[in-house]
Design an enzyme around this catalytic site. Structure first.
Site, mmCIF file in Angstrom:
data_model
loop_
_atom_site.group_PDB
_atom_site.id
_atom_site.type_symbol
_atom_site.label_atom_id
_atom_site.label_comp_id
_atom_site.label_asym_id
_atom_site.label_seq_id
_atom_site.Cartn_x
_atom_site.Cartn_y
_atom_site.Cartn_z
ATOM 1 N N CYS A 1 0.814 -1.218 0.000
ATOM 2 C CA CYS A 1 0.000 0.000 0.000
ATOM 3 C C CYS A 1 0.848 1.270 0.000
ATOM 4 O O CYS A 1 0.343 2.348 -0.317
ATOM 5 C CB CYS A 1 -0.940 0.019 1.201
ATOM 6 S SG CYS A 1 -1.994 -1.424 1.267
ATOM 7 N N HIS B 1 -3.731 7.138 3.707
ATOM 8 C CA HIS B 1 -4.086 5.885 3.041
ATOM 9 C C HIS B 1 -5.495 5.479 3.469
ATOM 10 O O HIS B 1 -5.818 5.468 4.652
ATOM 11 C CB HIS B 1 -3.066 4.818 3.442
ATOM 12 C CG HIS B 1 -3.372 3.449 2.955
ATOM 13 N ND1 HIS B 1 -3.862 3.210 1.691
ATOM 14 C CD2 HIS B 1 -3.266 2.235 3.554
ATOM 15 C CE1 HIS B 1 -4.042 1.905 1.534
ATOM 16 N NE2 HIS B 1 -3.688 1.300 2.648
ATOM 17 N N ASN C 1 -10.070 -0.379 0.418
ATOM 18 C CA ASN C 1 -8.615 -0.206 0.410
ATOM 19 C C ASN C 1 -8.079 -0.631 -0.959
ATOM 20 O O ASN C 1 -8.050 -1.812 -1.262
ATOM 21 C CB ASN C 1 -8.021 -1.055 1.536
ATOM 22 C CG ASN C 1 -6.507 -0.961 1.601
ATOM 23 O OD1 ASN C 1 -5.871 -0.395 0.713
ATOM 24 N ND2 ASN C 1 -5.937 -1.531 2.644
#
Ligand code: UT7
Length: 329
Positions: free
Chosen positions: A111, A251, A281
């Site tokens: 990520c 994030h 996500n």
């Protein structure tokens, strides 16, 4: 030289899975998913949608916005853990499809990958070695998600976000950065099979080990501990403090993690960008997608100080302090 964002673009698959869809697939509820994560829906790639097709769309938009042609690109970096092939790189494929003639490579930092890409690209721009670099964060995690595992399948979505970073003599752009890696316990978030250590075989195909495995609470604790610290480090390098932040783009993994980081930085909700409810996500694509939506909704203005931060598999983390300069608009 400074490294400034001059173009941006995003792409998500058409297909959407809502929490109600997951209620029919696994033992979960809309209420659980929203209260624990903030997610309401996510986009899921179809059979013909891959990191190269989504990344290409986002990349083309970013070039158009920057007002440059593919031939102007000096480098393409793609951050992904779900590339079209094990090799060649997805950046390699996009370089050809977009019509560029520059070097291209993938970065793998889960990520945090897009932030790793921006930091890497900035070094080439600041030394004057390059003028324009396309950085794409793209992921189709749905292709390695176990849709019978309620602990992970509700969390992830697919998509791509891209920026063009350009060299500029005017102060602005990426003014501070930090990134890090802690590989002491990779099994906190990983895909056990599919690499060289445990290849896909007729025996394990379709089995749990071929999908994402995660110790959610460990990653949660890590993220809430690390995000604020990383932002402060990046800001310090830019000679800024959390009080200077106009917009915080964290994030988009979990609303509770975003809230914890915002509280630590003493940032009110109006300074925090959140779109996790729409996309889940999307890993390396999460921040560039959020940046595109923040710009589109008028929340990014000239001179704004923007902090972005991510964490992910590895574990990895990274943060940027960005000044949005006139060149952007
Ligand atoms: O980009 C990095 C990627 N990873 C992350 O960002 C993940 C970070 N971690 C998280 O976001 C959270 O840890 C989760 C959302 C994954 C889980 O939330 P939690 O509050 O830490 O829940 P938990 O794992 O402690 O599980 C609590 C309960 C468990 O049941 P028992 O053992 O208490 O009976 C789980 O089995 O919730 C259960 N559970 C679910 N229940 C309904 C787990 N997933 C689900 C689900 N629906 N989808």
């Amino acid at each position: 030289m400074y490294s400034v964002i001059t173009g941006w673009g995003m792409a998500v698959p058409e297909k959407v899975l809502t929490n109600a869809d997951f209620e029919k697939m696994v033992d979960t509820t809309d209420e659980w998913i929203i209260s624990r994560t903030g997610i309401k829906e996510r986009h899921i790639a179809g059979p013909d949608e891959t990191p190269s097709t989504l990344g290409l769309q986002a990349g083309r938009m970013a070039l158009e916005k920057a007002g440059i042609t593919p031939q102007d690109l000096d480098l393409i970096i793609v951050a992904t853990v779900t590339g079209d092939y094990s090799f060649p790189s997805t950046a390699n494929l996009i370089q050809n499809q977009i019509g560029a003639a520059c070097p291209a490579f993938d970065i793998q930092a889960a990520c945090t990958g897009w932030i790793y890409g921006v930091i890497t690209a900035s070094q080439f721009l600041k030394t004057g070695a390059m003028k324009h670099i396309l950085i794409i964060g793209v992921e189709t995690l749905s292709k390695i998600t176990d849709f019978t595992d309620r602990a992970t399948c509700v969390l992830f979505g697919d998509g791509a976000g891209a920026v063009v970073l350009s060299a500029s003599k005017t102060k602005g752009g990426v003014l501070g950065w930090t990134f890090g890696s802690d590989g002491s316990d990779p099994e906190r978030l990983y895909r056990p099979a599919g690499g060289s250590r445990c290849p896909i075989t007729p025996e394990n195909v379709g089995k749990s080990e071929t999908f994402i495995h995660m110790n959610g609470s460990e990653v949660f604790k890590f993220a809430t501990r690390k995000m604020g610290v990383a932002v402060e480090e990046a800001l310090q390098k830019a000679e800024l403090t959390p009080h200077d932040i106009d917009l915080f783009i964290p994030h988009q993994a979990n609303l509770r993690i975003i809230d914890a980081a915002s509280r630590r930085l003493e940032l009110p909700p109006e300074k925090v960008f959140v779109n996790v409810e729409k996309y889940g996500n999307t890993s390396a694509a999460s921040i560039p997608i959020a940046l595109c939506e923040a710009i589109a909704s008028g929340r990014v203005r000239q001179g704004n100080k923007i902090a972005v931060v991510a964490f992910g598999g590895g574990l990895t983390w990274g943060a940027l302090a960005i000044e949005w300069t006139a060149k952007h608009s």
